[in-house]
Design a protein around this motif. Structure first.
Motif, PDB file in Angstrom:
ATOM      1  N   ALA A  20       0.708  -1.158   0.018  1.00  0.00           N
ATOM      2  CA  ALA A  20      -0.201  -0.087   0.017  1.00  0.00           C
ATOM      3  C   ALA A  20       0.950   1.377   0.131  1.00  0.00           C
ATOM      4  CB  ALA A  20      -0.959  -0.117   1.088  1.00  0.00           C
ATOM      5  N   VAL A  21       1.961   1.247   1.053  1.00  0.00           N
ATOM      6  CA  VAL A  21       2.613   2.462   0.884  1.00  0.00           C
ATOM      7  C   VAL A  21       3.477   2.529  -0.498  1.00  0.00           C
ATOM      8  CG1 VAL A  21       4.936   3.387   1.952  1.00  0.00           C
ATOM      9  CG2 VAL A  21       3.008   2.434   3.311  1.00  0.00           C
ATOM     10  N   ASP A  22       4.152   1.273  -0.945  1.00  0.00           N
ATOM     11  CA  ASP A  22       4.609   1.320  -2.357  1.00  0.00           C
ATOM     12  C   ASP A  22       3.869   1.987  -3.531  1.00  0.00           C
ATOM     13  OD1 ASP A  22       7.128   1.000  -2.928  1.00  0.00           O
ATOM     14  OD2 ASP A  22       7.097  -1.247  -3.143  1.00  0.00           O
ATOM     15  N   ALA A  23       2.376   1.878  -3.513  1.00  0.00           N
ATOM     16  CA  ALA A  23       1.824   2.163  -4.347  1.00  0.00           C
ATOM     17  C   ALA A  23       1.208   3.647  -4.196  1.00  0.00           C
ATOM     18  CB  ALA A  23       0.268   1.321  -4.308  1.00  0.00           C
ATOM     19  N   ALA A  24       1.418   4.255  -3.120  1.00  0.00           N
ATOM     20  CA  ALA A  24       0.916   5.656  -2.699  1.00  0.00           C
ATOM     21  C   ALA A  24       1.749   6.584  -3.149  1.00  0.00           C
ATOM     22  CB  ALA A  24       0.802   5.841  -1.289  1.00  0.00           C
ATOM     23  N   PRO A  25       1.597   7.554  -4.134  1.00  0.00           N
ATOM     24  CA  PRO A  25       2.331   8.526  -4.868  1.00  0.00           C
ATOM     25  C   PRO A  25       3.210   9.612  -3.833  1.00  0.00           C
ATOM     26  CG  PRO A  25       0.187   9.185  -5.577  1.00  0.00           C
ATOM     27  CD  PRO A  25       0.044   7.702  -4.766  1.00  0.00           C
ATOM     28  N   ASP A  26       2.260   9.758  -2.935  1.00  0.00           N
ATOM     29  CA  ASP A  26       3.075  10.930  -1.901  1.00  0.00           C
ATOM     30  C   ASP A  26       3.674   9.882  -0.636  1.00  0.00           C
ATOM     31  OD1 ASP A  26       0.577   9.555  -0.738  1.00  0.00           O
ATOM     32  OD2 ASP A  26       0.100  11.401   0.221  1.00  0.00           O
ATOM     33  N   LEU A  27       4.234   8.849  -0.803  1.00  0.00           N
ATOM     34  CA  LEU A  27       4.826   8.049   0.202  1.00  0.00           C
ATOM     35  C   LEU A  27       5.953   7.459  -0.216  1.00  0.00           C
ATOM     36  CD1 LEU A  27       1.665   6.563   2.075  1.00  0.00           C
ATOM     37  CD2 LEU A  27       2.904   8.673   2.622  1.00  0.00           C
ATOM     38  N   GLU A  28       6.968   7.205   0.607  1.00  0.00           N
ATOM     39  CA  GLU A  28       8.173   6.514  -0.037  1.00  0.00           C
ATOM     40  C   GLU A  28       8.431   5.324   1.040  1.00  0.00           C
ATOM     41  OE1 GLU A  28      12.729   6.966  -1.313  1.00  0.00           O
ATOM     42  OE2 GLU A  28      11.820   8.825  -0.469  1.00  0.00           O
ATOM     43  N   LEU A  29       8.385   4.247   0.633  1.00  0.00           N
ATOM     44  CA  LEU A  29       8.821   3.108   1.470  1.00  0.00           C
ATOM     45  C   LEU A  29      10.453   2.994   1.778  1.00  0.00           C
ATOM     46  CD1 LEU A  29       7.821   0.550   3.283  1.00  0.00           C
ATOM     47  CD2 LEU A  29       7.944  -0.848   1.012  1.00  0.00           C
ATOM     48  N   VAL A  30      10.793   3.328   2.626  1.00  0.00           N
ATOM     49  CA  VAL A  30      12.469   3.471   2.824  1.00  0.00           C
ATOM     50  C   VAL A  30      12.782   2.100   3.602  1.00  0.00           C
ATOM     51  CG1 VAL A  30      12.478   5.952   2.618  1.00  0.00           C
ATOM     52  CG2 VAL A  30      12.246   4.987   4.806  1.00  0.00           C
ATOM     53  N   ALA A  31      12.225   1.366   4.229  1.00  0.00           N
ATOM     54  CA  ALA A  31      12.623   0.360   5.132  1.00  0.00           C
ATOM     55  C   ALA A  31      11.583  -0.622   5.228  1.00  0.00           C
ATOM     56  CB  ALA A  31      13.250   0.773   6.272  1.00  0.00           C
ATOM     57  N   ARG A  32      12.049  -1.917   5.040  1.00  0.00           N
ATOM     58  CA  ARG A  32      11.310  -3.097   5.446  1.00  0.00           C
ATOM     59  C   ARG A  32      11.760  -3.948   6.529  1.00  0.00           C
ATOM     60  NH1 ARG A  32       8.135  -5.102   0.575  1.00  0.00           N
ATOM     61  NH2 ARG A  32       8.450  -3.536  -1.106  1.00  0.00           N
ATOM     62  N   VAL A  33      11.283  -3.776   7.808  1.00  0.00           N
ATOM     63  CA  VAL A  33      11.945  -4.234   8.813  1.00  0.00           C
ATOM     64  C   VAL A  33      11.421  -5.638   9.271  1.00  0.00           C
ATOM     65  CG1 VAL A  33      12.586  -3.997  11.603  1.00  0.00           C
ATOM     66  CG2 VAL A  33      12.504  -2.046   9.995  1.00  0.00           C
ATOM     67  N   HIS A  34      12.289  -6.727   9.433  1.00  0.00           N
ATOM     68  CA  HIS A  34      11.850  -7.979   9.689  1.00  0.00           C
ATOM     69  C   HIS A  34      12.329  -8.561  11.206  1.00  0.00           C
ATOM     70  CE1 HIS A  34      10.792  -8.660   5.266  1.00  0.00           C
ATOM     71  NE2 HIS A  34      11.902  -7.922   5.248  1.00  0.00           N
ATOM     72  N   ARG A  35      12.013  -9.706  11.494  1.00  0.00           N
ATOM     73  CA  ARG A  35      12.386 -10.066  12.907  1.00  0.00           C
ATOM     74  C   ARG A  35      13.810 -10.397  13.117  1.00  0.00           C
ATOM     75  NH1 ARG A  35       9.310 -15.450  15.022  1.00  0.00           N
ATOM     76  NH2 ARG A  35       7.442 -13.878  14.888  1.00  0.00           N
ATOM     77  N   GLY A  36      14.313  -9.916  14.052  1.00  0.00           N
ATOM     78  CA  GLY A  36      15.581  -9.796  14.369  1.00  0.00           C
ATOM     79  C   GLY A  36      16.617  -8.803  13.560  1.00  0.00           C
ATOM     80  N   ASP A  37      15.990  -7.765  12.830  1.00  0.00           N
ATOM     81  CA  ASP A  37      16.696  -6.737  12.615  1.00  0.00           C
ATOM     82  C   ASP A  37      17.310  -5.595  13.616  1.00  0.00           C
ATOM     83  OD1 ASP A  37      16.580  -7.496   9.962  1.00  0.00           O
ATOM     84  OD2 ASP A  37      15.117  -6.306   9.186  1.00  0.00           O
ATOM     85  N   ASP A  38      18.165  -5.080  13.553  1.00  0.00           N
ATOM     86  CA  ASP A  38      18.526  -4.018  14.391  1.00  0.00           C
ATOM     87  C   ASP A  38      18.208  -2.749  13.954  1.00  0.00           C
ATOM     88  OD1 ASP A  38      20.425  -1.800  15.471  1.00  0.00           O
ATOM     89  OD2 ASP A  38      20.770  -3.381  16.735  1.00  0.00           O
ATOM     90  N   LEU A  39      17.272  -1.914  14.844  1.00  0.00           N
ATOM     91  CA  LEU A  39      16.639  -0.943  14.594  1.00  0.00           C
ATOM     92  C   LEU A  39      17.689   0.204  14.215  1.00  0.00           C
ATOM     93  CD1 LEU A  39      13.191  -0.711  16.712  1.00  0.00           C
ATOM     94  CD2 LEU A  39      13.651  -1.713  14.315  1.00  0.00           C
ATOM     95  N   ASP A  40      18.609   0.171  14.963  1.00  0.00           N
ATOM     96  CA  ASP A  40      19.546   1.410  15.040  1.00  0.00           C
ATOM     97  C   ASP A  40      20.116   1.020  13.512  1.00  0.00           C
ATOM     98  OD1 ASP A  40      19.514   2.524  17.367  1.00  0.00           O
ATOM     99  OD2 ASP A  40      20.574   0.952  18.434  1.00  0.00           O
ATOM    100  N   ASP A  41      20.462  -0.055  13.032  1.00  0.00           N
ATOM    101  CA  ASP A  41      21.197  -0.263  11.763  1.00  0.00           C
ATOM    102  C   ASP A  41      20.208   0.272  10.758  1.00  0.00           C
ATOM    103  OD1 ASP A  41      23.458  -1.061  12.988  1.00  0.00           O
ATOM    104  OD2 ASP A  41      22.970  -3.396  12.739  1.00  0.00           O
ATOM    105  N   VAL A  42      18.893  -0.404  10.879  1.00  0.00           N
ATOM    106  CA  VAL A  42      17.971  -0.432   9.663  1.00  0.00           C
ATOM    107  C   VAL A  42      17.256   1.077   9.629  1.00  0.00           C
ATOM    108  CG1 VAL A  42      15.830  -1.621   8.511  1.00  0.00           C
ATOM    109  CG2 VAL A  42      17.619  -2.889   9.678  1.00  0.00           C
ATOM    110  N   LEU A  43      16.582   1.220  10.696  1.00  0.00           N
ATOM    111  CA  LEU A  43      15.921   2.665  10.629  1.00  0.00           C
ATOM    112  C   LEU A  43      16.959   3.852  10.615  1.00  0.00           C
ATOM    113  CD1 LEU A  43      12.794   1.976  12.975  1.00  0.00           C
ATOM    114  CD2 LEU A  43      13.310   1.820  10.520  1.00  0.00           C
ATOM    115  N   GLY A  44      18.006   3.586  11.225  1.00  0.00           N
ATOM    116  CA  GLY A  44      19.184   4.858  11.350  1.00  0.00           C
ATOM    117  C   GLY A  44      19.558   5.229  10.030  1.00  0.00           C
ATOM    118  N   ALA A  45      19.735   3.885   9.160  1.00  0.00           N
ATOM    119  CA  ALA A  45      20.298   4.493   7.802  1.00  0.00           C
ATOM    120  C   ALA A  45      19.034   4.926   6.999  1.00  0.00           C
ATOM    121  CB  ALA A  45      20.775   3.068   7.258  1.00  0.00           C
ATOM    122  N   ALA A  46      17.861   4.459   7.148  1.00  0.00           N
ATOM    123  CA  ALA A  46      16.609   4.721   6.504  1.00  0.00           C
ATOM    124  C   ALA A  46      16.265   6.112   6.595  1.00  0.00           C
ATOM    125  CB  ALA A  46      15.626   3.819   6.614  1.00  0.00           C
ATOM    126  N   ARG A  47      16.401   6.473   7.919  1.00  0.00           N
ATOM    127  CA  ARG A  47      15.710   7.905   8.350  1.00  0.00           C
ATOM    128  C   ARG A  47      14.131   8.134   8.048  1.00  0.00           C
ATOM    129  NH1 ARG A  47      17.567  11.625   5.520  1.00  0.00           N
ATOM    130  NH2 ARG A  47      18.630  10.508   4.041  1.00  0.00           N
TER     131      ARG A  47
END
Length: 262
Positions: free
Chosen positions: A22-49
């Protein structure tokens, strides 16, 4: 205007995958991160902002994930259930340090479910009896559902405000659990059955009549307009909001399904 940057936590689940689409299909939104179980939020979200994180994980993980978002100034739209008063109080405490951040905890993202909760609360003061039945797929880990708990609490609050007493019930003996869970004096019954997605009935009774308010989600796509509405508006409502109704003008024309689901 630049697109709103969105991360989805729990992207590997069925709800998370639908949210990503849904986010990917919305023209006013940008999907910058898909976070999965076990992912480190500092690494993934810190980079994706991301500007907004959609949290669709599990009850044991979500509080720490929301806390991370608040501490880093990321708005959070939360569909994970299990938010009791202690967990909500912890979020309020964290938001005290980040007053410009918004957190939306939504027991249900389906617009019809939000309306059904509102209708049930409006009707409950006119009926002597009220009970809630929620029906979900057997992979759901919590019972009753967050939607049913919120429905029962809204109904109970409306009945107390109107001076309506408890529903009559002459039961003096029975098997454990036969009368369901007691949520603020409202009985809530849970069904888990393969083939179901998410369904709720509010049964209201008076002498000679019954009113049934029912909502059915047959596909997780039904939740996406509410998810997108939350993503687009959570930043406009700093602090904690519980329930999608806080973002809907239910006493006026409101945004309409076009805006919510665009």
């Amino acid at each position: 205007m630049s697109a709103l940057r969105v991360a989805v936590l729990g992207a590997g689940g069925r709800m998370g995958a639908a949210a990503c689409r849904a986010v990917d299909a919305a023209p006013d939104l940008e999907l910058v991160a898909r976070v999965h179980r076990g992912d480190d939020l500092d690494d993934v979200l810190g980079a994706a902002r991301p500007d907004v994180a959609v949290v669709l994980t599990v009850p044991d993980a979500a509080p720490a994930q929301v806390d991370w978002c608040v501490r880093h100034g990321v708005h959070a739209v939360v569909g994970t259930t299990g938010w009791d008063e202690a967990r909500l109080a912890a979020v309020r405490g964290a938001l005290g340090e980040e007053p410009r951040t918004g957190v939306l905890v939504a027991p249900n993202f389906a617009l019809g479910a939000v309306l059904a909760m509102r209708f049930a609360a409006q009707a409950a003061r006119f009926y002597e009896s009220v009970e809630v039945v929620e029906l979900h797929h057997p992979d759901k880990v919590d019972a009753p559902s967050g939607t049913a708990v919120r429905t029962a609490r809204l109904v109970a609050e409306a009945r107390r405000a109107a001076g309506v007493g408890p529903s009559p019930d002459a039961t003096t003996s029975g098997l454990d659990g036969a009368r369901g869970a007691d949520v603020d004096g409202v009985r809530v019954h849970s069904v888990r059955l393969r083939g179901l997605v998410a369904h709720e009935e509010v049964l209201l009774g008076a002498p000679g009549e019954q009113l049934t308010i029912r909502h059915d989600s047959f596909d997780r796509e039904s939740f996406m307009p509410g998810v997108l509405l939350g993503v687009r508006t959570v930043a406009d409502h700093p602090g904690l909001a519980v329930g999608l109704d806080h973002l809907l003008d239910l006493d006026g024309p409101g945004p309409g399904p076009g805006r919510a689901g665009a």
